[in-house]
Design a protein around this motif. Sequence first.
Motif, PDB file in Angstrom:
ATOM      1  N   ASP A 161       0.841  -1.197   0.000  1.00 30.75           N
ATOM      2  CA  ASP A 161       0.000   0.000   0.000  1.00 30.75           C
ATOM      3  C   ASP A 161       0.874   1.244   0.000  1.00 30.75           C
ATOM      4  O   ASP A 161       1.829   1.335   0.774  1.00 30.75           O
ATOM      5  CB  ASP A 161      -0.916   0.030   1.221  1.00 30.75           C
ATOM      6  CG  ASP A 161      -2.064  -0.963   1.116  1.00 30.75           C
ATOM      7  OD1 ASP A 161      -2.346  -1.423  -0.003  1.00 30.75           O
ATOM      8  OD2 ASP A 161      -2.677  -1.274   2.154  1.00 30.75           O
ATOM      9  N   VAL A 162       0.523   2.203  -0.848  1.00 31.96           N
ATOM     10  CA  VAL A 162       1.263   3.464  -0.952  1.00 31.96           C
ATOM     11  C   VAL A 162       0.372   4.594  -0.436  1.00 31.96           C
ATOM     12  O   VAL A 162      -0.761   4.768  -0.904  1.00 31.96           O
ATOM     13  CB  VAL A 162       1.688   3.744  -2.405  1.00 31.96           C
ATOM     14  CG1 VAL A 162       2.426   5.082  -2.497  1.00 31.96           C
ATOM     15  CG2 VAL A 162       2.561   2.616  -2.942  1.00 31.96           C
ATOM     16  N   PHE A 163       0.886   5.341   0.525  1.00 30.57           N
ATOM     17  CA  PHE A 163       0.192   6.501   1.087  1.00 30.57           C
ATOM     18  C   PHE A 163       1.033   7.740   0.797  1.00 30.57           C
ATOM     19  O   PHE A 163       2.192   7.813   1.217  1.00 30.57           O
ATOM     20  CB  PHE A 163       0.036   6.353   2.605  1.00 30.57           C
ATOM     21  CG  PHE A 163      -0.932   5.292   3.044  1.00 30.57           C
ATOM     22  CD1 PHE A 163      -2.144   5.647   3.632  1.00 30.57           C
ATOM     23  CD2 PHE A 163      -0.633   3.948   2.895  1.00 30.57           C
ATOM     24  CE1 PHE A 163      -3.033   4.668   4.057  1.00 30.57           C
ATOM     25  CE2 PHE A 163      -1.516   2.964   3.319  1.00 30.57           C
ATOM     26  CZ  PHE A 163      -2.720   3.329   3.896  1.00 30.57           C
ATOM     27  N   LEU A 164       0.458   8.697   0.086  1.00 31.68           N
ATOM     28  CA  LEU A 164       1.179   9.921  -0.273  1.00 31.68           C
ATOM     29  C   LEU A 164       0.563  11.129   0.434  1.00 31.68           C
ATOM     30  O   LEU A 164      -0.653  11.219   0.605  1.00 31.68           O
ATOM     31  CB  LEU A 164       1.146  10.161  -1.781  1.00 31.68           C
ATOM     32  CG  LEU A 164       1.750   9.085  -2.680  1.00 31.68           C
ATOM     33  CD1 LEU A 164       1.744   9.557  -4.127  1.00 31.68           C
ATOM     34  CD2 LEU A 164       3.153   8.710  -2.246  1.00 31.68           C
ATOM     35  N   THR A 165       1.438  12.057   0.816  1.00 31.44           N
ATOM     36  CA  THR A 165       0.989  13.319   1.410  1.00 31.44           C
ATOM     37  C   THR A 165       1.843  14.447   0.845  1.00 31.44           C
ATOM     38  O   THR A 165       3.070  14.313   0.749  1.00 31.44           O
ATOM     39  CB  THR A 165       1.123  13.295   2.944  1.00 31.44           C
ATOM     40  OG1 THR A 165       0.381  12.196   3.474  1.00 31.44           O
ATOM     41  CG2 THR A 165       0.613  14.591   3.562  1.00 31.44           C
ATOM     42  N   LEU A 166       1.198  15.538   0.481  1.00 26.90           N
ATOM     43  CA  LEU A 166       1.911  16.737   0.056  1.00 26.90           C
ATOM     44  C   LEU A 166       1.835  17.745   1.201  1.00 26.90           C
ATOM     45  O   LEU A 166       0.748  18.060   1.695  1.00 26.90           O
ATOM     46  CB  LEU A 166       1.284  17.321  -1.206  1.00 26.90           C
ATOM     47  CG  LEU A 166       2.201  18.183  -2.082  1.00 26.90           C
ATOM     48  CD1 LEU A 166       3.282  17.318  -2.725  1.00 26.90           C
ATOM     49  CD2 LEU A 166       1.397  18.894  -3.164  1.00 26.90           C
ATOM     50  N   ARG A 167       3.020  18.222   1.634  1.00 25.49           N
ATOM     51  CA  ARG A 167       3.099  19.143   2.771  1.00 25.49           C
ATOM     52  C   ARG A 167       3.738  20.455   2.347  1.00 25.49           C
ATOM     53  O   ARG A 167       4.474  20.524   1.358  1.00 25.49           O
ATOM     54  CB  ARG A 167       3.878  18.490   3.923  1.00 25.49           C
ATOM     55  CG  ARG A 167       3.256  17.176   4.400  1.00 25.49           C
ATOM     56  CD  ARG A 167       3.931  16.634   5.653  1.00 25.49           C
ATOM     57  NE  ARG A 167       3.364  15.340   6.036  1.00 25.49           N
ATOM     58  CZ  ARG A 167       2.256  15.194   6.759  1.00 25.49           C
ATOM     59  NH1 ARG A 167       1.603  16.270   7.179  1.00 25.49           N
ATOM     60  NH2 ARG A 167       1.803  13.988   7.072  1.00 25.49           N
ATOM     61  N   HIS A 168       3.450  21.491   3.135  1.00 22.99           N
ATOM     62  CA  HIS A 168       3.894  22.859   2.830  1.00 22.99           C
ATOM     63  C   HIS A 168       4.694  23.374   4.022  1.00 22.99           C
ATOM     64  O   HIS A 168       4.180  23.433   5.145  1.00 22.99           O
ATOM     65  CB  HIS A 168       2.649  23.726   2.577  1.00 22.99           C
ATOM     66  CG  HIS A 168       2.938  25.152   2.258  1.00 22.99           C
ATOM     67  ND1 HIS A 168       1.983  26.148   2.379  1.00 22.99           N
ATOM     68  CD2 HIS A 168       4.064  25.780   1.819  1.00 22.99           C
ATOM     69  CE1 HIS A 168       2.508  27.309   2.025  1.00 22.99           C
ATOM     70  NE2 HIS A 168       3.768  27.112   1.688  1.00 22.99           N
ATOM     71  N   LEU A 169       5.943  23.737   3.793  1.00 23.13           N
ATOM     72  CA  LEU A 169       6.811  24.243   4.850  1.00 23.13           C
ATOM     73  C   LEU A 169       7.041  25.740   4.678  1.00 23.13           C
ATOM     74  O   LEU A 169       7.191  26.229   3.555  1.00 23.13           O
ATOM     75  CB  LEU A 169       8.171  23.534   4.833  1.00 23.13           C
ATOM     76  CG  LEU A 169       8.186  22.005   4.886  1.00 23.13           C
ATOM     77  CD1 LEU A 169       9.629  21.493   4.937  1.00 23.13           C
ATOM     78  CD2 LEU A 169       7.386  21.478   6.065  1.00 23.13           C
TER      79      LEU A 169
END
Length: 635
Positions: free
Chosen positions: A470-478
């Motif tokens: 299973d692949v879980f992706l998250t896009l985050r903003h720093l």
Amino acid sequence: MKAQTPPIRDISSYEDDQESNVCTMKNMSIPVRASSLPVRANIYIPLEHHSFRVPVLVTYGPYGKDIPYATFHENSFAEVNPEHRSGYSAWETPDPVFWTQHGYAVVRVDEQGTGQSPGFLDSMSQTTSECFFDVIEWCAEQPWSTGKVGLLGISYYAGSQWRVAARRPKGLAAIVPWEGMSDYYRDRCRHGGILSNTFINYWWNHQVLPNQYGKAERSALQFPAGWAGIRGQEETIEGNLPDDVLAQNRRDQTIDNSQHRFRDEEYYASKDYRLEDIEVPILSVANWGGISLHLRGNVEGYMHAGSKLKYLRFITGRHDLPFYYHDEVLVQKSFLDAFLKGKDNLGWSVPGRLPPVSMRLRNGDVGVNNPEGENAYVKRMERAWPIPRTQYTKYYLNPEMGLDTHPKKIMGPARCSYQALGSVQDPHAVQFTTPPFEEETEITGHIVAHLNVSMTGGKDESFPDKKDMDVFLTLRHLNADDKEIFYTGTVGDPVPLCKGWLRVSLRKTRDDDPLHRPWLPRREYLSTDVQAVEPGKIYGVDVEVWPTNVIVQPGQKIVLEIASGDTQGCGIFRHDSPIDRQVLSQCKFSGWNHVHFDEGLENYVTLPIILPQKEEDISPVEVDLDTNEEAINDN
């Protein structure tokens, strides 16, 4: 399916409320063709309805037409705009006092098998849509109705709108699905094929099952403070049913979604419909913070509905409150007035008169669950979705954990590894980070990641046909100090920009399908689509990441996180079913996951970069729907 019930009788009643100017017809029986049993409705109409007819707003659902909002979710109700707080208010539905004051009838219906509606409980099913269809046509034919019916509601009361509108009931004139999924499998139950179990379990056990018709002592039920739940419901007027009969009278979503995995199984296939069959005008309202439930459905629903007049509106904030904001209600009312009353002061009914897309632009760190701060987000209108001036830009991953618009030369095979079966309590992930952005950059639209992945190790290595990943992706903003900027999620929780998921055995895409696009891969998730995942073998996969919006300032960064399970920001939408993920046996998914780099193995995430507006991109009519109150208000 036939349900056992107590003797059915007329339980209707009438009450005139002079103070609120509302006539209430309670527990009115509406016949439906799917059953010999009626569904029951509360009908709220202006007191003076005898002298004129009014258009009708309808909701049909399982949360209890008689349960006061104030008891269903006390904390939320306390924050609702006072203009929409009354003794008749109910969770996620339009307030009867406000709407009757503005010349509408409000009809709130207990779904079959819930509240005071006898019958078989099978929420979100084909029968749900069939009964809803009959309710709409019944409302259009009543002597107090003009024959025009509109649908307006949040969440369940939004998602049901897509399905019933595709059936084209007589009298339906417009729909406003406010944060409502349009695809039961992809949006709600199985993200990328992975079961989203914790929300379904909570929702079913707190908001639906306790409201089953015939359940004893439901008026005394209590749930943890601060969360939604069936509190303050009336007892079943016609009598209670024993537990074994209650069990026979329902399908349990927690069981069904756990037992069924593919869209060609009867359970999921029976819920299919065609968005293209919808013809009525649509105002689809999506929330940028709804990253695990409704956001995708509002966008896809808008894109594929067959309606000639359709509008897409992006908002921010929590799931429960914006629906009642003063300015948002002005927009709802203006849209509904245009199609239910023929009073169109802005041009909704004139093709091309209004830009079809409006959005809030998330720029700056205004904090989480801060409506005042979010109100400062700039609004913008667009001619189309996706935005035509989108420049889809590949950001390449590299073994040094970087993320850049130019691929790095790979000096021989390399891989980044992380342990399988991560969870939000014990996350296993790798993160790839961009250099600081040099100029202000807007990211708005659909995202897709192309990754070369494999899995190794774990038990049952000798049975490769039993392995998966299973692949879980998250896009985050720093921000410029490398601190993450969070946004307001569904329940006011801090969430990242967006998320995406994929079960690698369901990686097959339908490249020849008209719905397949480079920025949104099309999958059918059929049992015949399952492909082997062999330990040590590298697979190229395209992972859909849900749409997002953010304006990245100079010095800030974007992070792509790849994990083997849920990570921060999943909130109540976790994917940790011991059956679906086989956590207890630690066989199918156990071991290590890898992202591979080599000649010919490019890994990248495609981001929708928005180029600056040119003069031809700006609509000749830029109506500020939120502040044009004089044009929207009654004449």
